[in-house]
Scaffold this motif. Structure first.
Motif, PDB file in Angstrom:
ATOM      1  N   TYR A 223      -3.045  -5.937  -1.162  1.00  0.00           N
ATOM      2  CA  TYR A 223      -2.683  -4.914   0.094  1.00  0.00           C
ATOM      3  C   TYR A 223      -3.055  -5.468   1.671  1.00  0.00           C
ATOM      4  CZ  TYR A 223      -2.491  -1.983  -4.093  1.00  0.00           C
ATOM      5  OH  TYR A 223      -2.205  -1.359  -5.051  1.00  0.00           O
ATOM      6  N   GLY A 224      -3.628  -6.600   1.615  1.00  0.00           N
ATOM      7  CA  GLY A 224      -3.951  -6.830   2.896  1.00  0.00           C
ATOM      8  C   GLY A 224      -5.351  -6.867   3.495  1.00  0.00           C
ATOM      9  N   SER A 225      -6.158  -7.417   4.565  1.00  0.00           N
ATOM     10  CA  SER A 225      -7.374  -7.350   4.686  1.00  0.00           C
ATOM     11  C   SER A 225      -7.695  -5.920   5.177  1.00  0.00           C
ATOM     12  CB  SER A 225      -7.803  -8.403   5.574  1.00  0.00           C
ATOM     13  OG  SER A 225      -7.152  -8.396   6.846  1.00  0.00           O
ATOM     14  N   ASP A 226      -6.857  -5.260   5.595  1.00  0.00           N
ATOM     15  CA  ASP A 226      -7.319  -3.961   6.058  1.00  0.00           C
ATOM     16  C   ASP A 226      -7.823  -2.955   5.083  1.00  0.00           C
ATOM     17  OD1 ASP A 226      -6.147  -4.686   8.677  1.00  0.00           O
ATOM     18  OD2 ASP A 226      -4.591  -3.190   8.918  1.00  0.00           O
ATOM     19  N   TRP A 227      -7.394  -3.485   3.832  1.00  0.00           N
ATOM     20  CA  TRP A 227      -7.832  -2.222   2.732  1.00  0.00           C
ATOM     21  C   TRP A 227      -9.129  -3.100   1.844  1.00  0.00           C
ATOM     22  CZ3 TRP A 227      -5.739   2.303   2.194  1.00  0.00           C
ATOM     23  CH2 TRP A 227      -4.489   2.567   2.664  1.00  0.00           C
ATOM     24  N   ALA A 228      -9.427  -4.173   2.210  1.00  0.00           N
ATOM     25  CA  ALA A 228     -10.126  -5.022   1.277  1.00  0.00           C
ATOM     26  C   ALA A 228     -11.621  -4.995   2.007  1.00  0.00           C
ATOM     27  CB  ALA A 228      -9.925  -6.436   1.405  1.00  0.00           C
ATOM     28  N   HIS A 229     -12.313  -3.844   2.501  1.00  0.00           N
ATOM     29  CA  HIS A 229     -13.471  -3.533   2.882  1.00  0.00           C
ATOM     30  C   HIS A 229     -14.539  -2.700   1.890  1.00  0.00           C
ATOM     31  CE1 HIS A 229     -12.854  -5.699   6.722  1.00  0.00           C
ATOM     32  NE2 HIS A 229     -11.751  -4.775   6.752  1.00  0.00           N
ATOM     33  N   TRP A 230     -15.318  -3.508   1.108  1.00  0.00           N
ATOM     34  CA  TRP A 230     -15.963  -2.557   0.137  1.00  0.00           C
ATOM     35  C   TRP A 230     -16.806  -1.508   0.876  1.00  0.00           C
ATOM     36  CZ3 TRP A 230     -16.203  -1.876  -4.921  1.00  0.00           C
ATOM     37  CH2 TRP A 230     -17.474  -1.312  -5.446  1.00  0.00           C
ATOM     38  N   GLY A 231     -17.179  -1.705   2.161  1.00  0.00           N
ATOM     39  CA  GLY A 231     -17.987  -0.579   2.907  1.00  0.00           C
ATOM     40  C   GLY A 231     -17.070   0.591   3.284  1.00  0.00           C
ATOM     41  N   LEU A 232     -15.833   0.393   3.199  1.00  0.00           N
ATOM     42  CA  LEU A 232     -15.010   1.543   3.406  1.00  0.00           C
ATOM     43  C   LEU A 232     -14.555   1.965   2.110  1.00  0.00           C
ATOM     44  CD1 LEU A 232     -12.742   0.160   6.296  1.00  0.00           C
ATOM     45  CD2 LEU A 232     -14.668   1.811   6.326  1.00  0.00           C
ATOM     46  N   ALA A 233     -14.755   1.494   1.024  1.00  0.00           N
ATOM     47  CA  ALA A 233     -14.262   1.937  -0.387  1.00  0.00           C
ATOM     48  C   ALA A 233     -14.691   3.460  -0.819  1.00  0.00           C
ATOM     49  CB  ALA A 233     -14.411   0.788  -1.485  1.00  0.00           C
ATOM     50  N   SER A 234     -14.061   4.018  -1.544  1.00  0.00           N
ATOM     51  CA  SER A 234     -14.598   5.126  -2.031  1.00  0.00           C
ATOM     52  C   SER A 234     -14.506   5.461  -3.505  1.00  0.00           C
ATOM     53  CB  SER A 234     -13.281   6.386  -1.561  1.00  0.00           C
ATOM     54  OG  SER A 234     -13.895   7.637  -1.960  1.00  0.00           O
ATOM     55  N   SER A 235     -15.193   6.334  -4.061  1.00  0.00           N
ATOM     56  CA  SER A 235     -15.444   6.457  -5.556  1.00  0.00           C
ATOM     57  C   SER A 235     -15.840   5.378  -6.068  1.00  0.00           C
ATOM     58  CB  SER A 235     -14.235   7.079  -6.042  1.00  0.00           C
ATOM     59  OG  SER A 235     -13.717   7.947  -5.400  1.00  0.00           O
ATOM     60  N   LYS A 236     -16.848   4.396  -5.587  1.00  0.00           N
ATOM     61  CA  LYS A 236     -17.466   3.298  -5.999  1.00  0.00           C
ATOM     62  C   LYS A 236     -18.377   3.519  -7.327  1.00  0.00           C
ATOM     63  CE  LYS A 236     -18.031   1.802  -1.517  1.00  0.00           C
ATOM     64  NZ  LYS A 236     -19.043   1.355  -0.509  1.00  0.00           N
ATOM     65  N   THR A 237     -18.135   2.197  -8.015  1.00  0.00           N
ATOM     66  CA  THR A 237     -19.142   2.369  -9.387  1.00  0.00           C
ATOM     67  C   THR A 237     -19.534   0.790  -9.367  1.00  0.00           C
ATOM     68  OG1 THR A 237     -17.351   2.093 -10.887  1.00  0.00           O
ATOM     69  CG2 THR A 237     -18.110   4.314 -10.663  1.00  0.00           C
TER      70      THR A 237
ATOM     71  N   ALA B 263       0.815  -1.231  -0.008  1.00  0.00           N
ATOM     72  CA  ALA B 263      -0.154  -0.063  -0.009  1.00  0.00           C
ATOM     73  C   ALA B 263       0.740   1.285  -0.054  1.00  0.00           C
ATOM     74  CB  ALA B 263      -0.974  -0.073   1.164  1.00  0.00           C
ATOM     75  N   ALA B 264       2.128   1.153   0.667  1.00  0.00           N
ATOM     76  CA  ALA B 264       3.108   2.270   0.676  1.00  0.00           C
ATOM     77  C   ALA B 264       3.320   2.851  -0.840  1.00  0.00           C
ATOM     78  CB  ALA B 264       4.186   2.137   1.449  1.00  0.00           C
ATOM     79  N   ILE B 265       3.516   2.162  -1.913  1.00  0.00           N
ATOM     80  CA  ILE B 265       3.583   2.576  -3.279  1.00  0.00           C
ATOM     81  C   ILE B 265       2.606   3.313  -3.516  1.00  0.00           C
ATOM     82  CG2 ILE B 265       5.088   0.457  -3.696  1.00  0.00           C
ATOM     83  CD1 ILE B 265       2.823  -0.397  -5.517  1.00  0.00           C
ATOM     84  N   HIS B 266       1.575   3.687  -3.203  1.00  0.00           N
ATOM     85  CA  HIS B 266       0.464   4.442  -3.566  1.00  0.00           C
ATOM     86  C   HIS B 266       0.216   5.680  -2.778  1.00  0.00           C
ATOM     87  CE1 HIS B 266      -0.743   1.565  -6.781  1.00  0.00           C
ATOM     88  NE2 HIS B 266      -0.809   0.631  -5.648  1.00  0.00           N
ATOM     89  N   ALA B 267      -0.121   6.768  -3.319  1.00  0.00           N
ATOM     90  CA  ALA B 267      -0.345   8.128  -2.558  1.00  0.00           C
ATOM     91  C   ALA B 267      -1.684   7.791  -1.742  1.00  0.00           C
ATOM     92  CB  ALA B 267      -0.459   9.243  -3.506  1.00  0.00           C
ATOM     93  N   GLN B 268      -1.726   8.270  -0.444  1.00  0.00           N
ATOM     94  CA  GLN B 268      -2.819   7.943   0.380  1.00  0.00           C
ATOM     95  C   GLN B 268      -3.138   9.366   0.725  1.00  0.00           C
ATOM     96  OE1 GLN B 268      -1.714   5.129   3.102  1.00  0.00           O
ATOM     97  NE2 GLN B 268      -0.913   3.798   1.455  1.00  0.00           N
ATOM     98  N   GLN B 269      -4.503   9.478   1.327  1.00  0.00           N
ATOM     99  CA  GLN B 269      -4.839  10.524   1.776  1.00  0.00           C
ATOM    100  C   GLN B 269      -5.957  10.316   3.062  1.00  0.00           C
ATOM    101  OE1 GLN B 269      -6.556  13.009  -1.337  1.00  0.00           O
ATOM    102  NE2 GLN B 269      -8.556  12.049  -1.203  1.00  0.00           N
ATOM    103  N   ARG B 270      -6.173  11.001   4.006  1.00  0.00           N
ATOM    104  CA  ARG B 270      -7.154  10.873   5.025  1.00  0.00           C
ATOM    105  C   ARG B 270      -8.463  11.558   4.533  1.00  0.00           C
ATOM    106  NH1 ARG B 270      -6.984   9.068   9.200  1.00  0.00           N
ATOM    107  NH2 ARG B 270      -5.677   8.982  11.075  1.00  0.00           N
ATOM    108  N   GLU B 271      -9.653  10.737   4.621  1.00  0.00           N
ATOM    109  CA  GLU B 271     -10.983  11.272   4.146  1.00  0.00           C
ATOM    110  C   GLU B 271     -11.800  11.374   5.279  1.00  0.00           C
ATOM    111  OE1 GLU B 271     -12.545   9.376   0.462  1.00  0.00           O
ATOM    112  OE2 GLU B 271     -10.475   9.810  -0.552  1.00  0.00           O
ATOM    113  N   ARG B 272     -12.932  11.921   4.867  1.00  0.00           N
ATOM    114  CA  ARG B 272     -14.195  11.973   5.942  1.00  0.00           C
ATOM    115  C   ARG B 272     -14.392  10.533   6.550  1.00  0.00           C
ATOM    116  NH1 ARG B 272     -18.591  14.679   3.096  1.00  0.00           N
ATOM    117  NH2 ARG B 272     -17.189  14.162   1.075  1.00  0.00           N
ATOM    118  N   GLY B 273     -14.772  10.468   7.697  1.00  0.00           N
ATOM    119  CA  GLY B 273     -15.266   9.123   8.189  1.00  0.00           C
ATOM    120  C   GLY B 273     -13.981   8.515   8.963  1.00  0.00           C
ATOM    121  N   ASN B 274     -12.934   9.251   9.194  1.00  0.00           N
ATOM    122  CA  ASN B 274     -11.758   8.621   9.807  1.00  0.00           C
ATOM    123  C   ASN B 274     -11.098   7.335   9.179  1.00  0.00           C
ATOM    124  OD1 ASN B 274      -9.471   8.631  11.584  1.00  0.00           O
ATOM    125  ND2 ASN B 274     -10.744   7.127  12.980  1.00  0.00           N
TER     126      ASN B 274
END
Length: 117
Positions: A80-94, A31-42
């Motif tokens: 990236y590991g299970s911390d990143w694999a939650h559809w409910g937390l995902a952003s910009s969904k289509t 995951a560290a190879i991609h730029a990340q940003q904090r978003e609403r909803g912590n």
């Protein structure tokens, strides 16, 4: 003490150290190879990296959506590991589906996110 007498004390010491170290998040480190940003909803999300999932041949649209989301989550978890694999937390969904009768398929896209720290 015989020549392997050190094994039990070494295992005991390793167990004590393992219990004293806090558990790490389930991340692969990629995951560290991609730029990340904090978003609403912590939560923290990738800025511009999307993951894709798909399904086909499902009996209902609902089943096709669930299968495509599972496909998205499984690949995200692998990469990236299970911390990143939650559809409910995902952003910009289509979600795009097509089908009729008992043959449905869907494509999903989203930016992976994890709970903020």
């Amino acid at each position: 003490m015989n020549r392997f007498g050190w094994v039990k004390p070494a295992l005991a010491a390793a167990a004590v150290v393992a219990c004293a170290v806090p558990a790490l998040a389930d991340e692969t480190g990629l995951a560290a190879i991609h730029a990340q940003q904090r978003e609403r909803g912590n939560k923290t999300c990738f800025v511009d990296h999307y993951h894709y999932g798909s399904s086909s041949g499902r009996a209902t649209k609902k089943a096709a959506i669930a299968s495509a989301i599972k496909s998205w989550a499984d690949f995200t978890d692998f990469e990236y590991g299970s911390d990143w694999a939650h559809w409910g937390l995902a952003s910009s969904k289509t979600v795009q589906c097509s089908g009729e009768g008992s043959s449905w398929g869907c494509d999903v896209n989203a930016r992976p996110c994890r709970k903020g720290r």
